[in-house]
Design a protein around this motif. Structure first.
Motif, PDB file in Angstrom:
ATOM      1  N   ARG A 152       0.844  -1.195   0.000  1.00  0.00           N
ATOM      2  CA  ARG A 152       0.000   0.000   0.000  1.00  0.00           C
ATOM      3  C   ARG A 152       0.877   1.242   0.000  1.00  0.00           C
ATOM      4  O   ARG A 152       2.089   1.137   0.054  1.00  0.00           O
ATOM      5  CB  ARG A 152      -0.971  -0.017   1.181  1.00  0.00           C
ATOM      6  N   ARG A 153       0.239   2.404  -0.065  1.00  0.00           N
ATOM      7  CA  ARG A 153       0.994   3.649  -0.237  1.00  0.00           C
ATOM      8  C   ARG A 153       1.736   4.090   1.021  1.00  0.00           C
ATOM      9  O   ARG A 153       2.821   4.627   0.955  1.00  0.00           O
ATOM     10  CB  ARG A 153       0.069   4.784  -0.653  1.00  0.00           C
ATOM     11  N   ALA A 154       1.095   3.867   2.191  1.00  0.00           N
ATOM     12  CA  ALA A 154       1.704   4.336   3.428  1.00  0.00           C
ATOM     13  C   ALA A 154       1.777   3.192   4.428  1.00  0.00           C
ATOM     14  O   ALA A 154       0.882   2.350   4.507  1.00  0.00           O
ATOM     15  CB  ALA A 154       0.896   5.492   4.015  1.00  0.00           C
ATOM     16  N   CYS A 155       2.855   3.163   5.205  1.00  0.00           N
ATOM     17  CA  CYS A 155       3.024   2.136   6.222  1.00  0.00           C
ATOM     18  C   CYS A 155       2.005   2.358   7.342  1.00  0.00           C
ATOM     19  O   CYS A 155       1.906   3.454   7.888  1.00  0.00           O
ATOM     20  CB  CYS A 155       4.447   2.215   6.775  1.00  0.00           C
ATOM     21  N   PRO A 156       1.242   1.315   7.711  1.00  0.00           N
ATOM     22  CA  PRO A 156       0.250   1.476   8.774  1.00  0.00           C
ATOM     23  C   PRO A 156       0.905   1.704  10.142  1.00  0.00           C
ATOM     24  O   PRO A 156       0.270   2.206  11.065  1.00  0.00           O
ATOM     25  CB  PRO A 156      -0.530   0.162   8.753  1.00  0.00           C
ATOM     26  N   ALA A 157       2.187   1.355  10.280  1.00  0.00           N
ATOM     27  CA  ALA A 157       2.860   1.505  11.573  1.00  0.00           C
ATOM     28  C   ALA A 157       3.498   2.883  11.730  1.00  0.00           C
ATOM     29  O   ALA A 157       3.364   3.520  12.758  1.00  0.00           O
ATOM     30  CB  ALA A 157       3.914   0.420  11.743  1.00  0.00           C
ATOM     31  N   CYS A 158       4.231   3.356  10.693  1.00  0.00           N
ATOM     32  CA  CYS A 158       4.984   4.612  10.853  1.00  0.00           C
ATOM     33  C   CYS A 158       4.632   5.662   9.813  1.00  0.00           C
ATOM     34  O   CYS A 158       5.214   6.738   9.813  1.00  0.00           O
ATOM     35  CB  CYS A 158       6.489   4.324  10.838  1.00  0.00           C
TER      36      CYS A 158
END
Ligand SMILES: [Zn+2]
Length: 130
Positions: free
Chosen positions: A32-38
């Motif tokens: 995905r486009r953005a890391c869900p953690a950071c």
């Protein structure tokens, strides 16, 4: 009708291609486009192991039309050793026997036929680990 989405997802579904965040190392699947953690946005391609553990599961009694012939069947969230979580059908066992912590292997299987032309869509399913 075979959708563009189906073609786009082939590397992920056929080869279990995932993405590893360059910021924190979290592995996400599908990419995905953005890391869900950071919230990082830089990733590198990584391949998942063809195995994992059931995190949670449910038995589908009333299935969508295309899967009616297979009901009842188990659907589970499986976590791979890389930490990626994917949702998949668990086959080759009693659906009621699928429990959290169960070790599974991921196998390449026919998922469904798409459209009147009967285009075959393949992907992965989980089976109890040998
Ligand atoms: Zn991250």
């Amino acid at each position: 009708m075979p959708s563009p989405r189906n073609w786009r997802e082939i590397p992920a579904r056929y080869r279990l291609e995932a993405a590893r965040c360059r910021g924190c190392g979290k592995v996400v699947y599908p990419a995905r486009r953005a890391c869900p953690a950071c919230r990082g946005q830089e990733f590198e391609k990584t391949m998942l192991s063809w195995k994992g553990k059931v995190v949670t599961s449910t038995v589908v009694q009333v299935a969508p039309t295309e899967f009616q012939m297979e009901a009842p069947y188990a659907v589970a969230i499986v976590e791979t050793p890389e930490g990626a979580r994917l949702m998949t059908q668990v086959v080759d066992c009693d659906p009621g026997a699928v429990q959290p912590g169960m070790e599974v292997a991921l196998v390449f299987r026919l998922i469904r036929r798409e459209g009147h032309g009967g285009i075959l869509c393949y992907g992965f399913k989980a089976v109890p680990a040998a």
